[in-house]
Scaffold this motif. Structure first.
Motif, PDB file in Angstrom:
ATOM      1  N   CYS A  89     -22.040  64.352  96.053  1.00 28.56           N
ATOM      2  CA  CYS A  89     -22.121  65.610  95.312  1.00 28.56           C
ATOM      3  C   CYS A  89     -21.365  66.684  96.095  1.00 28.56           C
ATOM      4  N   LYS A  90     -20.338  67.254  95.473  1.00 28.56           N
ATOM      5  CA  LYS A  90     -19.522  68.237  96.192  1.00 28.56           C
ATOM      6  C   LYS A  90     -18.901  69.234  95.219  1.00 28.56           C
ATOM      7  N   ASP A  91     -18.769  70.460  95.688  1.00 28.11           N
ATOM      8  CA  ASP A  91     -18.080  71.476  94.902  1.00 28.11           C
ATOM      9  C   ASP A  91     -16.594  71.480  95.245  1.00 28.11           C
ATOM     10  N   GLU A  92     -15.798  72.033  94.360  1.00 32.78           N
ATOM     11  CA  GLU A  92     -14.356  72.223  94.577  1.00 32.78           C
ATOM     12  C   GLU A  92     -13.651  70.917  94.972  1.00 32.78           C
ATOM     13  N   VAL A  93     -13.571  69.995  94.045  1.00 34.41           N
ATOM     14  CA  VAL A  93     -12.917  68.702  94.297  1.00 34.41           C
ATOM     15  C   VAL A  93     -11.642  68.623  93.463  1.00 34.41           C
ATOM     16  N   CYS A  94     -10.530  68.314  94.120  1.00 32.06           N
ATOM     17  CA  CYS A  94      -9.231  68.287  93.439  1.00 32.06           C
ATOM     18  C   CYS A  94      -8.913  66.907  92.870  1.00 32.06           C
ATOM     19  N   THR A  95      -8.264  66.922  91.728  1.00 33.12           N
ATOM     20  CA  THR A  95      -7.756  65.678  91.154  1.00 33.12           C
ATOM     21  C   THR A  95      -6.408  65.362  91.799  1.00 33.12           C
ATOM     22  N   THR A  96      -5.879  64.187  91.517  1.00 33.91           N
ATOM     23  CA  THR A  96      -4.575  63.809  92.066  1.00 33.91           C
ATOM     24  C   THR A  96      -3.450  64.658  91.466  1.00 33.91           C
ATOM     25  N   MET A 102      -3.834  67.821  91.204  1.00 29.35           N
ATOM     26  CA  MET A 102      -4.127  69.109  91.826  1.00 29.35           C
ATOM     27  C   MET A 102      -4.846  70.095  90.902  1.00 29.35           C
ATOM     28  N   LYS A 103      -5.643  69.565  89.990  1.00 25.55           N
ATOM     29  CA  LYS A 103      -6.569  70.386  89.215  1.00 25.55           C
ATOM     30  C   LYS A 103      -7.907  70.360  89.942  1.00 25.55           C
ATOM     31  N   ARG A 104      -8.551  71.506  90.080  1.00 26.40           N
ATOM     32  CA  ARG A 104      -9.754  71.575  90.908  1.00 26.40           C
ATOM     33  C   ARG A 104     -11.013  71.719  90.060  1.00 26.40           C
ATOM     34  N   ALA A 105     -11.839  70.681  90.103  1.00 30.06           N
ATOM     35  CA  ALA A 105     -13.124  70.719  89.400  1.00 30.06           C
ATOM     36  C   ALA A 105     -14.104  71.575  90.194  1.00 30.06           C
ATOM     37  N   ASP A 106     -14.932  72.327  89.494  1.00 31.25           N
ATOM     38  CA  ASP A 106     -15.940  73.134  90.180  1.00 31.25           C
ATOM     39  C   ASP A 106     -16.974  72.258  90.867  1.00 31.25           C
ATOM     40  N   GLY A 107     -17.164  71.057  90.350  1.00 26.88           N
ATOM     41  CA  GLY A 107     -18.111  70.148  90.981  1.00 26.88           C
ATOM     42  C   GLY A 107     -17.860  68.717  90.563  1.00 26.88           C
ATOM     43  N   LEU A 108     -18.190  67.783  91.465  1.00 22.96           N
ATOM     44  CA  LEU A 108     -18.061  66.358  91.152  1.00 22.96           C
ATOM     45  C   LEU A 108     -19.264  65.623  91.727  1.00 22.96           C
ATOM     46  N   ILE A 109     -19.863  64.786  90.904  1.00 25.66           N
ATOM     47  CA  ILE A 109     -20.974  63.940  91.319  1.00 25.66           C
ATOM     48  C   ILE A 109     -20.572  62.499  91.044  1.00 25.66           C
ATOM     49  N   CYS A 110     -20.880  61.616  91.974  1.00 29.06           N
ATOM     50  CA  CYS A 110     -20.507  60.211  91.797  1.00 29.06           C
ATOM     51  C   CYS A 110     -21.607  59.315  92.361  1.00 29.06           C
ATOM     52  N   PHE A 111     -21.863  58.197  91.689  1.00 30.41           N
ATOM     53  CA  PHE A 111     -22.908  57.255  92.090  1.00 30.41           C
ATOM     54  C   PHE A 111     -22.691  55.953  91.333  1.00 30.41           C
ATOM     55  N   ASN A 112     -23.396  54.930  91.733  1.00 26.64           N
ATOM     56  CA  ASN A 112     -23.364  53.661  91.005  1.00 26.64           C
ATOM     57  C   ASN A 112     -24.576  53.598  90.080  1.00 26.64           C
TER      58      ASN A 112
END
Length: 231
Positions: A32-39, A41-51
């Motif tokens: 879980c992190k704020d300010e995550v960039c895509t390849t 270079m678009k910046r998401a305000d937040g990204l959550i990832c899990f299985n």
């Protein structure tokens, strides 16, 4: 009382959704992190990832808005798409009608064909506005969230923004207020919506799930994979 800042909305949404997914899927490891960039270079305000049971490396992207970005919540019409879908079929019908009117004088043929095109354009336009209106509406924040690939997408907005939005004058073909239009477009595009106030966070609607591996779209993909896969 001061209005909520976008940073407050952003971090509250991240915290809320992290707990939401941990409980929903009984998770132990969550990125879980704020300010995550895509390849790209678009910046998401937040990204959550899990299985999860639904998807290995299940990704969730978040876009947050406050009163300062109020205009991003207002719907507008996609004039080009709407015109294309209403005028083009009418022109095709108009050209086909020439076959049926060919035995008439040329000026009657032209007049009837033009009248038919105008009538069909009007009829199709009314039909699209009534039955398919959400497909022809644009909202800046919806366009933004689609720049952050994910299995599920959320938009988080401050409640004070919505209060302002309902009062804001904005031309529209329909009599619905701006908040209802906003919710309707989010639902039609399967985007989750969080309403955040200082004291609580509410789910207005949940997102749809899109199957696929979207984690590779983010520059932190290797770090995220190590965290959630014990690599």
């Amino acid at each position: 009382m001061s209005r909520l800042t976008e940073k407050f909305v952003q971090m509250r949404a991240l915290s809320f959704l992290k707990d939401y997914y941990k409980e929903k899927y009984e998770l132990e490891k969550v990125f879980c992190k704020d300010e995550v960039c895509t390849t790209s270079m678009k910046r998401a305000d937040g990204l959550i990832c899990f299985n999860s049971k639904k998807q290995k490396e299940h990704t969730v992207s978040i876009e947050a808005k406050s009163h300062k970005t109020l205009r991003n919540l207002i719907t507008s019409w996609n004039d080009y798409k709407f015109a294309l879908h209403s005028i083009l079929p009418s022109l095709v019908i108009g050209f086909l009608s020439l076959y049926f009117f060919q035995n008439m004088a040329w000026y009657f043929t032209a007049l009837l064909s033009i009248a038919l095109v105008l009538f069909m354009t009007f009829l199709i336009s009314i039909t699209l506005m009534v039955l398919e209106s959400d497909k022809y509406k644009l909202i800046d924040v919806v366009t933004q969230i689609h720049q952050y690939p994910a299995n599920e997408k959320w938009i988080a907005v401050s409640k004070d923004s919505l209060n302002l939005t309902q009062k804001l004058k904005h031309s529209n073909f329909q009599t619905k207020d701006n908040f209802e239009n906003f919710v309707s477009v989010c639902q039609s595009q399967r985007i989750g919506l969080l309403i955040i106030s200082r004291r609580k966070t509410e789910i207005e609607n949940e997102p749809g799930f899109s199957k696929g591996d979207f984690l590779d779209s983010y520059i932190l993909k290797n770090k995220i994979k190590r965290k959630i896969n014990n690599e």
